[in-house]
Design a protein around this motif. Sequence first.
Motif, short mmCIF file in Angstrom:
data_model
loop_
_atom_site.label_atom_id
_atom_site.label_comp_id
_atom_site.label_asym_id
_atom_site.label_seq_id
_atom_site.Cartn_x
_atom_site.Cartn_y
_atom_site.Cartn_z
N THR A 14 -4.33 11.74 36.78
CA THR A 14 -4.76 10.36 36.52
C THR A 14 -5.57 9.83 37.69
O THR A 14 -6.65 9.24 37.51
CB THR A 14 -3.52 9.47 36.28
N LYS A 17 -8.97 11.41 37.86
CA LYS A 17 -9.89 10.89 36.85
C LYS A 17 -10.47 9.54 37.29
O LYS A 17 -11.68 9.30 37.16
CB LYS A 17 -9.13 10.72 35.51
N LEU A 18 -9.59 8.67 37.82
CA LEU A 18 -10.06 7.35 38.26
C LEU A 18 -11.04 7.49 39.43
O LEU A 18 -12.06 6.79 39.47
CB LEU A 18 -8.86 6.47 38.66
N VAL A 19 -10.72 8.37 40.35
CA VAL A 19 -11.61 8.59 41.51
C VAL A 19 -12.98 9.08 41.02
O VAL A 19 -14.03 8.63 41.48
CB VAL A 19 -10.99 9.59 42.50
N ILE A 21 -14.46 8.55 38.19
CA ILE A 21 -15.24 7.48 37.54
C ILE A 21 -15.72 6.46 38.58
O ILE A 21 -16.88 6.06 38.58
CB ILE A 21 -14.42 6.79 36.43
N VAL A 22 -14.79 6.05 39.46
CA VAL A 22 -15.14 5.00 40.44
C VAL A 22 -16.25 5.46 41.39
O VAL A 22 -17.11 4.68 41.78
CB VAL A 22 -13.89 4.57 41.24
N ARG A 24 -18.57 7.78 40.74
CA ARG A 24 -19.75 8.33 40.05
C ARG A 24 -21.04 7.67 40.55
O ARG A 24 -21.12 6.43 40.61
CB ARG A 24 -19.58 8.10 38.54
N ARG A 26 -22.09 7.22 43.38
CA ARG A 26 -21.91 6.44 44.62
C ARG A 26 -21.63 7.39 45.77
O ARG A 26 -21.13 8.49 45.57
CB ARG A 26 -20.74 5.46 44.46
N ILE C 82 -7.43 5.27 30.35
CA ILE C 82 -7.71 5.59 31.76
C ILE C 82 -9.23 5.55 32.01
O ILE C 82 -9.69 5.04 33.04
CB ILE C 82 -7.14 6.98 32.13
N GLU C 83 -9.99 6.04 31.04
CA GLU C 83 -11.46 6.03 31.20
C GLU C 83 -11.98 4.60 31.28
O GLU C 83 -12.85 4.28 32.10
CB GLU C 83 -12.13 6.78 30.03
N LEU C 85 -10.27 1.97 32.16
CA LEU C 85 -9.79 1.40 33.43
C LEU C 85 -10.72 1.82 34.57
O LEU C 85 -11.10 0.99 35.41
CB LEU C 85 -8.35 1.86 33.71
N GLY C 86 -11.08 3.09 34.58
CA GLY C 86 -11.98 3.58 35.62
C GLY C 86 -13.30 2.80 35.64
O GLY C 86 -13.79 2.40 36.70
N GLU C 87 -13.86 2.57 34.45
CA GLU C 87 -15.12 1.80 34.37
C GLU C 87 -14.91 0.37 34.87
O GLU C 87 -15.76 -0.19 35.56
CB GLU C 87 -15.65 1.79 32.93
N LEU C 89 -12.73 -0.58 37.06
CA LEU C 89 -12.54 -0.55 38.52
C LEU C 89 -13.89 -0.57 39.25
O LEU C 89 -13.98 -1.08 40.37
CB LEU C 89 -11.74 0.70 38.93
#
Lengths: 57, 105, 103
Positions: A14, A17-19, A21-22, A24, A26, C82-83, C85-87, C89
Amino acid sequence: MKILNVYRSAPDDTTKKLVEIVTRDRDADSFDLNVDAPDYDALVDKIFAADQTICWW
Amino acid sequence: MSKSLGIFVTNPDQFKHVMGITKAAKAKCSKVKVFFSWDATHNAKKEAGFPELCKIADDVSICVDSYKNMGYDINDIPEGLEEKAMATQAQHGIIIEDYDCYLSL
Amino acid sequence: MEYNKVCLMYRNQDCTIDGIRSALGLAVENMYAYGCVMDEPKMEKFNELQAESLEMLRDMEGDVFATTAANCELNDLEPITIEELGEKLREMTHIIPYGIIKA
């Protein structure tokens, strides 16, 4: 925008995945706090150099 | 002039990092503010280094509501803190608004 | 004036309620504040005070999301993947993985 990802423990799927996207498209750096003797001096330098620091679980 | 650093602590197991980062930032002449909330307010009573942190950092405070919820008497002010440092979540707002760099632990 | 946008993420039932209170505290300070309840286990049902806190947060243009349908239904939280949420963030000035992960 430069992001610093700090990890307090090994990132799970999880967090990874967040890392992904955040950060991307950058500029991103990372620091692992989950070691015996973290180099706090280096960490503070990285925090000061980043636009945003995220300290993951 | 070094950047200022605000640290928001919600994990009770991170105290050694709070100390390490605060010491490193102060060595760079940074202004450091630390605010403890929820479980992390245990640090104020259970970590032997807490009074030292209060001396090293420019500003240390804890969420008094969290402290009470963790079972402590709000009149039992932890060593190193003054009564005004038994504070509210507004301290977190100050860290976000007024400090150059932000770190949660 | 640019307002700060903050998202707190919770992965432990024990700190969810305080984490939402923390988000509300930031909303009161004129920030856009969001919370996200992640993972299992299922939350406990909000009491009246906690439900009011959520409403207050929404009144101040904040919100609380959850990644599981069960938590969304139980406490009237906004569903999010989660996807997504990522966007979300990526828009935030401050991202706060709150508390600990309970194993």
